[in-house]
Write an enzyme that holds these catalytic residues in place. Sequence first.
Site, PDB file in Angstrom:
ATOM      1  N   ARG A   1      57.284  22.799  29.176  1.00 12.24           N
ATOM      2  CA  ARG A   1      56.673  21.669  28.448  1.00 12.24           C
ATOM      3  C   ARG A   1      57.331  21.473  27.068  1.00 12.24           C
ATOM      4  O   ARG A   1      56.663  21.124  26.095  1.00 12.24           O
ATOM      5  CB  ARG A   1      55.163  21.881  28.268  1.00 12.24           C
TER       6      ARG A   1
ATOM      7  N   SER B   1      46.534  18.230  31.874  1.00 10.15           N
ATOM      8  CA  SER B   1      46.255  19.494  31.181  1.00 10.15           C
ATOM      9  C   SER B   1      46.217  19.239  29.681  1.00 10.15           C
ATOM     10  O   SER B   1      47.194  18.757  29.120  1.00 10.15           O
ATOM     11  CB  SER B   1      47.353  20.509  31.455  1.00 10.15           C
TER      12      SER B   1
ATOM     13  N   GLU C   1      48.618  20.865  24.688  1.00 11.33           N
ATOM     14  CA  GLU C   1      49.846  20.305  25.255  1.00 11.33           C
ATOM     15  C   GLU C   1      49.941  18.829  24.880  1.00 11.33           C
ATOM     16  O   GLU C   1      51.013  18.271  24.699  1.00 11.33           O
ATOM     17  CB  GLU C   1      49.794  20.453  26.781  1.00 11.33           C
TER      18      GLU C   1
HETATM   19  N1  EPU Z   1      42.255  28.364  37.344  1.00 13.82           N
HETATM   20  C1  EPU Z   1      40.959  28.758  37.157  1.00 13.82           C
HETATM   21  N2  EPU Z   1      40.063  27.853  36.704  1.00 13.82           N
HETATM   22  C2  EPU Z   1      40.403  26.572  36.434  1.00 13.82           C
HETATM   23  C3  EPU Z   1      41.728  26.169  36.588  1.00 13.82           C
HETATM   24  C4  EPU Z   1      42.660  27.081  37.058  1.00 13.82           C
HETATM   25  O1  EPU Z   1      40.600  29.921  37.405  1.00 13.82           O
HETATM   26  O2  EPU Z   1      39.503  25.806  36.030  1.00 13.82           O
HETATM   27  C5  EPU Z   1      43.221  29.320  37.902  1.00 13.82           C
HETATM   28  C6  EPU Z   1      43.515  28.954  39.365  1.00 13.82           C
HETATM   29  O3  EPU Z   1      42.639  29.554  40.244  1.00 13.82           O
HETATM   30  C7  EPU Z   1      44.915  29.469  39.543  1.00 13.82           C
HETATM   31  C8  EPU Z   1      45.530  29.342  38.175  1.00 13.82           C
HETATM   32  O4  EPU Z   1      44.457  29.196  37.251  1.00 13.82           O
HETATM   33  O5  EPU Z   1      44.921  30.817  39.905  1.00 13.82           O
HETATM   34  C9  EPU Z   1      46.476  28.171  38.081  1.00 13.82           C
HETATM   35  O6  EPU Z   1      45.772  26.954  38.380  1.00 13.82           O
HETATM   36  P1  EPU Z   1      46.503  25.614  38.883  1.00 13.82           P
HETATM   37  O7  EPU Z   1      47.328  25.892  40.081  1.00 13.82           O
HETATM   38  O8  EPU Z   1      45.480  24.542  38.978  1.00 13.82           O
HETATM   39  O9  EPU Z   1      47.542  25.306  37.728  1.00 13.82           O
HETATM   40  P2  EPU Z   1      47.416  25.350  36.140  1.00 13.82           P
HETATM   41  O10 EPU Z   1      48.248  26.478  35.641  1.00 13.82           O
HETATM   42  O11 EPU Z   1      46.006  25.306  35.729  1.00 13.82           O
HETATM   43  C10 EPU Z   1      49.589  23.924  35.774  1.00 13.82           C
HETATM   44  C11 EPU Z   1      50.040  22.709  35.032  1.00 13.82           C
HETATM   45  C12 EPU Z   1      49.569  21.442  35.737  1.00 13.82           C
HETATM   46  C13 EPU Z   1      50.156  21.443  37.139  1.00 13.82           C
HETATM   47  C14 EPU Z   1      49.700  22.725  37.876  1.00 13.82           C
HETATM   48  C15 EPU Z   1      50.350  22.877  39.207  1.00 13.82           C
HETATM   49  C16 EPU Z   1      50.184  23.374  32.710  1.00 13.82           C
HETATM   50  C17 EPU Z   1      49.602  23.253  31.359  1.00 13.82           C
HETATM   51  N3  EPU Z   1      49.530  22.725  33.682  1.00 13.82           N
HETATM   52  O12 EPU Z   1      48.163  23.970  35.747  1.00 13.82           O
HETATM   53  O13 EPU Z   1      50.111  20.329  35.045  1.00 13.82           O
HETATM   54  O14 EPU Z   1      49.743  20.303  37.866  1.00 13.82           O
HETATM   55  O15 EPU Z   1      50.094  23.880  37.101  1.00 13.82           O
HETATM   56  O16 EPU Z   1      51.690  23.211  39.060  1.00 13.82           O
HETATM   57  O17 EPU Z   1      51.211  24.018  32.885  1.00 13.82           O
HETATM   58  C18 EPU Z   1      49.704  18.731  33.329  1.00 13.82           C
HETATM   59  O18 EPU Z   1      50.611  19.259  32.688  1.00 13.82           O
HETATM   60  O19 EPU Z   1      49.057  17.740  32.880  1.00 13.82           O
HETATM   61  C19 EPU Z   1      49.306  19.292  34.619  1.00 13.82           C
HETATM   62  C20 EPU Z   1      48.257  18.830  35.302  1.00 13.82           C
END
Ligand code: EPU
Length: 337
Positions: A162, A237, A333
Site C-alpha cells: 500500500r 480497508s 490506510e
Molecule cells: N479477520 C478477522 N476479523 C475481521 C477481518 C479479518 O479475524 O473482521 C481475519 C480473517 O479471518 C483472516 C485475516 O484476518 O484470517 C485476513 O482477513 P481478510 O482475508 O479479509 O483480509 P484482510 O487482511 O483483512 C486485506 C486487504 C483487503 C483485501 C484482502 C484480501 C489490507 C489493509 N486489506 O484485508 O484490501 O481485499 O486482504 O486480499 O491489506 C482494501 O485495501 O481496501 C481492501 C479491502
Amino acid sequence: MEIQSNFSLKNYNTFGIEANAKQFVAVHSINELKTILEENKNEKKFILGGGSNMLLTKDIDALVIHIDLKGKKTIKEDDDFVWVESQAGETWHDFVLWTIDNNFGGLENMSLIPGNVGTTPVQNIGAYGTEIKDTFVSCEAMNIATQEMKTFDNAECNFGYRESIFKNEVKDQYIITSVIFKLTKRNHKINTSYGDILAELAKNNISEPTLKDVSNAVIAIRQSKLPDPKELGNSGSFFKNPILLKSDFEKIHQKFPEMKFYEVSETEVKVPAGWLIEQTGFKGKRFGDAGVHKNQALVLVNYGNATGQEILAVSKEVQKTVFEKFGIQIEAEVNVI
Ligand code: EPU
C-alpha cells in the site's frame, strides 16, 4: 470545462460524506488538465480521482480537479503478452472486466476494488495475493507545477505494501493520467493461493479455474465481506495490516497465542488488523451513523449522515483500544483530509 463554486462532494467520495469544494472542475483531456493548471497557478489545488480512498473531515478550501480521462486500449502485443493502457478516469473494476473479456490475465484477483485506474499506483492496490506492482509497466503523470509529462516505470514507483513514490517522495507533485499493464495472453498465472479463493472455487466444483472463474470467486468473496459503497458508505480497508519485527511480534504472540500472522520477510511479520479489531469487540459496533462493519472489522462505514469527524473519532477509538490491548499501533490506510 466549467468551474463550479461551493460544489458538494457527497457523490464524489465513496464514504458518502457531505463536504463542499470551494471550487470544482472535471477535466476530460490532457489539454484541459494543462489549461486548468496553467490558468490557476496560484490557486490551492486538490486532485480527485474516484474518491474511494479518502475521508473528508472538512470542506476543501481549494480548486478540486476531478480527473475524468477515459479510454482503454491494447498498445502492443507478442505471442505471450499484451500491453494495455487505461486512462486515469476509467473505473478500475470496468477495466478489469474488460481485460478478462479479452482473455488478458493478471488483474482478475483485483476484481471489484472500488476507485479509478489512475489512483491504483498511488497505494499499489492489492487483494487476494496480487498487487498492481506485479503487472504494472509504467504510468504517465503531469507535473502540477510545470505541466510537463513524465513516465514513471515500475522500479521508479518504489512500490511497497500500500505504498509508492506518489505517497512519499513526489507526494502532491504529479497527476497520474494513464497507466500501462503487461498482461498474459496465454499460460495465465492463475493465483488461487489465498485460501478464500480456493474455498469459493471448491464450493462451485471448479478445479481448473479460468480468469473469469477467479474473478467471479473474488467478486463473491468481496460481496460477502465488504459493503458495497453504493449501499453503505465506506472506503474499503480503513487501516493497514501492521508489519512488526519478528522479535517484537514474538513477545506479543506469547501473550496472545491465537493471534493470526503471515511472514512477510525473514525479519518481519504481518498481523491482520481485522482480527485485532475484532478481538477488541468493535466489530459491528455502531456510534450514531458511524460504525465498524459487521463482516470485516477493517472497514469503517457511514450508515447515512455521519460526518467525517464522527468516522475519524471512531477510527481513533479503535486505534487506541487496539494499542491498549495488544501494544500494536495500527495506521490508517485511507487519506484523512
Ligand atoms: N479477520 C478477522 N476479523 C475481521 C477481518 C479479518 O479475524 O473482521 C481475519 C480473517 O479471518 C483472516 C485475516 O484476518 O484470517 C485476513 O482477513 P481478510 O482475508 O479479509 O483480509 P484482510 O487482511 O483483512 C486485506 C486487504 C483487503 C483485501 C484482502 C484480501 C489490507 C489493509 N486489506 O484485508 O484490501 O481485499 O486482504 O486480499 O491489506 C482494501 O485495501 O481496501 C481492501 C479491502
